[in-house]
Scaffold this motif. Sequence first.
Motif, PDB file in Angstrom:
ATOM      1  N   SER A   1      50.563   7.998   1.913  1.00 39.87           N
ATOM      2  CA  SER A   1      51.991   8.124   2.202  1.00 39.87           C
ATOM      3  C   SER A   1      52.117   8.395   3.694  1.00 39.87           C
ATOM      4  O   SER A   1      51.628   9.406   4.193  1.00 39.87           O
ATOM      5  N   GLY A   2      52.770   7.495   4.389  1.00 40.12           N
ATOM      6  CA  GLY A   2      52.805   7.556   5.851  1.00 40.12           C
ATOM      7  C   GLY A   2      53.574   8.757   6.398  1.00 40.12           C
ATOM      8  O   GLY A   2      54.439   9.299   5.719  1.00 40.12           O
ATOM      9  N   ASN A   3      53.248   9.135   7.617  1.00 41.61           N
ATOM     10  CA  ASN A   3      53.934  10.258   8.269  1.00 41.61           C
ATOM     11  C   ASN A   3      54.627   9.756   9.527  1.00 41.61           C
ATOM     12  O   ASN A   3      54.021   9.037  10.314  1.00 41.61           O
ATOM     13  N   PRO A   4      55.871  10.152   9.747  1.00 45.97           N
ATOM     14  CA  PRO A   4      56.558   9.716  10.964  1.00 45.97           C
ATOM     15  C   PRO A   4      55.826  10.246  12.207  1.00 45.97           C
ATOM     16  O   PRO A   4      55.244  11.334  12.171  1.00 45.97           O
ATOM     17  N   TYR A   5      55.901   9.500  13.284  1.00 44.45           N
ATOM     18  CA  TYR A   5      55.148   9.846  14.495  1.00 44.45           C
ATOM     19  C   TYR A   5      55.484  11.250  14.978  1.00 44.45           C
ATOM     20  O   TYR A   5      54.608  12.026  15.353  1.00 44.45           O
ATOM     21  N   ASP A   6      56.794  11.578  14.935  1.00 44.51           N
ATOM     22  CA  ASP A   6      57.165  12.879  15.497  1.00 44.51           C
ATOM     23  C   ASP A   6      56.801  14.050  14.599  1.00 44.51           C
ATOM     24  O   ASP A   6      56.996  15.206  14.964  1.00 44.51           O
ATOM     25  N   ALA A   7      56.230  13.788  13.409  1.00 44.16           N
ATOM     26  CA  ALA A   7      55.716  14.907  12.610  1.00 44.16           C
ATOM     27  C   ALA A   7      54.356  15.351  13.140  1.00 44.16           C
ATOM     28  O   ALA A   7      53.773  16.323  12.663  1.00 44.16           O
ATOM     29  N   GLY A   8      53.874  14.628  14.127  1.00 41.73           N
ATOM     30  CA  GLY A   8      52.624  15.014  14.775  1.00 41.73           C
ATOM     31  C   GLY A   8      51.473  15.050  13.782  1.00 41.73           C
ATOM     32  O   GLY A   8      51.282  14.127  12.992  1.00 41.73           O
ATOM     33  N   ALA A   9      50.762  16.168  13.795  1.00 43.91           N
ATOM     34  CA  ALA A   9      49.582  16.278  12.931  1.00 43.91           C
ATOM     35  C   ALA A   9      49.942  16.721  11.515  1.00 43.91           C
ATOM     36  O   ALA A   9      49.067  16.916  10.678  1.00 43.91           O
ATOM     37  N   ASP A  10      51.221  16.913  11.273  1.00 48.75           N
ATOM     38  CA  ASP A  10      51.638  17.398   9.947  1.00 48.75           C
ATOM     39  C   ASP A  10      51.570  16.269   8.914  1.00 48.75           C
ATOM     40  O   ASP A  10      52.450  15.436   8.832  1.00 48.75           O
TER      41      ASP A  10
ATOM     42  N   CYS B   1      64.060   0.263  10.812  1.00 44.68           N
ATOM     43  CA  CYS B   1      65.042   1.105  11.474  1.00 44.68           C
ATOM     44  C   CYS B   1      64.756   2.537  11.073  1.00 44.68           C
ATOM     45  O   CYS B   1      64.105   2.792  10.059  1.00 44.68           O
ATOM     46  N   ASP B   2      65.218   3.414  11.878  1.00 46.58           N
ATOM     47  CA  ASP B   2      64.851   4.808  11.714  1.00 46.58           C
ATOM     48  C   ASP B   2      66.055   5.634  12.159  1.00 46.58           C
ATOM     49  O   ASP B   2      66.172   5.991  13.328  1.00 46.58           O
ATOM     50  N   PHE B   3      66.958   5.864  11.230  1.00 44.50           N
ATOM     51  CA  PHE B   3      68.222   6.509  11.600  1.00 44.50           C
ATOM     52  C   PHE B   3      68.087   8.033  11.583  1.00 44.50           C
ATOM     53  O   PHE B   3      67.614   8.610  10.609  1.00 44.50           O
ATOM     54  N   ARG B   4      68.540   8.629  12.668  1.00 46.90           N
ATOM     55  CA  ARG B   4      68.518  10.099  12.762  1.00 46.90           C
ATOM     56  C   ARG B   4      69.941  10.601  12.992  1.00 46.90           C
ATOM     57  O   ARG B   4      70.762   9.952  13.634  1.00 46.90           O
TER      58      ARG B   4
END
Length: 728
Positions: A56-65, A101-104
Motif C-alpha cells: 500500500s503506497g505512501n504519499p511522498y510527504d509522509a516521509g518515512a512513515d 491528481c492529488d487534491f489537498r
Amino acid sequence: MSIIFSEREKTFILHTKDTTYQMKVDDYGFLLHLYYGRRTEGCMDYLLNYADRGFSGNPYDAGADRTYSMDVLPQELPCQGTGDYRSPAVIVKNTDGSYGCDFRYRDHRILKGKYHISGLPAVYAGEDEGETLAIDMEDPVTKVQITLLYGVLWDLDIITRSACIRNAGGGKIYLEKAQAACVDWLYGDYDLISFYGRHAMERNVQRIPVAHGAHVIGSRRGTSSHQYNPMMILAGHETTEDAGSCYAMSFVYSGGFKGEVEKDQFNQTRALLGLSDELFSYPLETGDVFHVPEVVLTYTNQGLSRLSWNLHRCIRDHVCRGRYKDAPRPLLLNSWEASYFDVSGDSVYELAKQAADLGMDMVVMDDGWFGKRNDDNSGLGDWYVNEEKLGESLGSLIQRVNDLGLKFGIWLEPEGINEDSGLYREHPDWVLSIPGRGPVRARNQLVLDFSRKDVVDYIFGKICDILDQGNIEYVKWDMNRSLADCYSRETADQGRVMHDYVLGLYDFLERLIQRYPDMLLEGCSGGGGRFDAGMLYYTPQIWCSDNTDALDRVRIQYGTSFGYPASSVGSHVSAVPNHQTGRMTPLHTRGITAMAGTFGYEMDPGKLLPVEREQIREQVREYKRHEMLIRNGRYYRLTDPVKETAGAWEFVAEDGSEVLAAAVVQEVHGNMPVTYIRLKGLPEGCWYREERSQKVFASDALMEVGIPLPEQTGEYRAYQMYFKMLES
Ligand code: GLA
C-alpha cells in the motif's frame, strides 16, 4: 446550525435531525471521511488506524512513515494516482499526459441555503431549510482545483454531494472520471440493494451481500436506463423494512452512470456513485469548469421504509418543481393503447368525449399525429402537424376538446429521428453516428445530436411552434432508444459528447418549463427507461413502465417505491387481455394498482360494457378523493410481492388521521390459507373505522395482526381499504 467546523480538530460535522456525517482535514491536507450514520457527537478520528500495510503506497510527504497510506484511509475524494488502489472518484489526465491528481485542502465556506448547480438538476431548499459546505481543494502541482459541495437538509435527513472542478493550471486537461459521491466505511458488513430490469419490466429488486471484489451497476446507454436504476442502497444484513441501518445513494442525473460497491482487503467498504467513466474523457481548457452531477445521500437506522420516505420527501418537495408539484394532477386518458399510430382528430375527440363522460380531466394524443408517422419507421423529427391525417388543425382539435371541458395533452419525442424523415434528409449530420459507418438503429430510429446547441435550438423552435397552436396543458416527453454510436460532428473531443448530450436535454427542458410554466410534463423512455431524480427536476411524473399489466405493475411499482415517491409514478388502467402480457385481470384490480401513482387510463372506454364504465366512474371519483393522501401520505410497502402471495402497500397521512391500504392477491389455489395484511406506521392506541365495512379497529391490532383478506374465489382479486381515525 447543521454544519460545524472545529478549528482545533480540523473536522467538519454535518448534522441532520437523525444523522451525522463527519470528515477531517489531516496533517497532509487530505480530506478523510470519518463517519456517516446515526446522529452522534464528538470527534471520531479515533476510528482511523494506521499500520504498515504491505503493497500500500505512501504519499511522498509522509516521509518515512510507512503507516500512512491512501490505500487504507477512508476518503471523501479518492483520486487515481495517490497510491489508493480501490476505485477512485476522480481521474485526471494532465497536460503532460500523466494520469493523476492529488487534491489537498485549501479553504472552506459554510453558506446559508442549498447550493445550485448551473445547467444541472439538483435538490433545492430555502435558506431556512438547508445549508451548504463548500470545501476548496487544489492539486499543488497542476493547480487543478475542486470544490466539494455538501448540501444539508436538516429536517429530511438528506445530505447531497456535488463538486466543481476548475482547471486553474496552464493547458488542457481531461477528466477521465468524475463522481460526486464516495462513502468509505471502515467497519461493518453490508448488503447491496439495487434495481435491475429491462424494457417493460423495470426496477426489480436485488439484494446481495457485499463480498470481496467490486459490484458494479450502471448504464452505458446515454440514459439512466431500464437495466439499472441510478439508485442504490447499502443495508445491514439484518435490516428489514421496519428496522436496522441503511444508506441510500441516488444520482440526480439522467445519462450514463456508474455505481460501485467494493469490499477491500481490510474488509472496508467503498461505495461510489456518479458519471459513467466509459466514453467519458472531458476536456477542460485553462479556466474551464466542470460541474459534477449531484448525488443524494440519506441514512436511517429505522429500516427501509423510513429510508424510502426520506427519499420520497426529498424528491417530491425538493426536486420536483412547477405548478403541479403540489396541486392535483389532471387525471388523463392516453390514446396509445386505444389506437396506437391510428390517431385522427375524430378518434382523439371520441376518446375525449369518453373521458369527459367518465369524469376524467384530460385526453392525451400519443404518437402518430405528426409528419409521416403511421408506424415507428418514419416521421420522427418532422415536427409539423399532419393535418391530413388528423382531418383538422391541431388548434381546432384542441378547441373541440376544451369545449368538452377537458384539457388537452400531447406526445413528443424531441431527441429521436427516423432516417425516413424530412429532417434527416435535410440534416443527416445532425445525428449521433460515426462517419463512414452505417448508424446503429434501434426501433428503426436514430438519436439527434443534443450535444449541439444548434440542433437543440432548432428542435426547440419547432416544438414551440406546435405548442403554440393551442391550449396544450401537458406534454409526454418520450425517448425511445439507447445511445450507441455516440459521435458528434461538432467536436474534436468525443469524450464529452455523452455528457453534453444530457446537458443539451436539460437545457431544452429548462427552457420549455420556463416558457410554459403551467404545462405539466411527464417523462417517458419506453416507459421507465429514464426514471431518475434528474428527470424529476423537470417532469414531476414519469411513465413508470410500458407494461400496464396490473400484476407486473405491482412488482414494478414496488421496486420503484424504494427510491421514488408515488407522486412521480405514472400508472394507468389499460384494457384486457393486457397488451404486454396477455393476462386478464379484473378492472377493479387494475384500478387499485394504478391508484398507487399518478392515475389515468390507457384504453378505449367506448369498447367497455356499461357496468364497466360505471366502475371507471367510481374509480375516478375514488382516486380524486384520495389523490392528496396518495401524493403526500407516508408510503409503506406492506409485503414483498415477489415473495408473498399478495402485493400490498399503504399511504398514511402524516398526522395518522387517514390511511389507504391496498392489496392485490397474485395467485389463487384451492383451500387457500388466509392472507393477513398488516398495516404499518399508525399511531399507537388509536381507533380507526374502515369505510366500506364500517368496522372499527384498534390501530395496534391492525399493526400486530392486520386485516384478513376474504376467501379467494377468483383470480387476481384486489382490495382497497380506507380507514379514518376516530376521535376517541
Ligand atoms: C413509447 C412509450 C409509449 C408510447 C410509445 C409511442 O414506447 O413508452 O407509452 O408513447 O412510445 O410510440
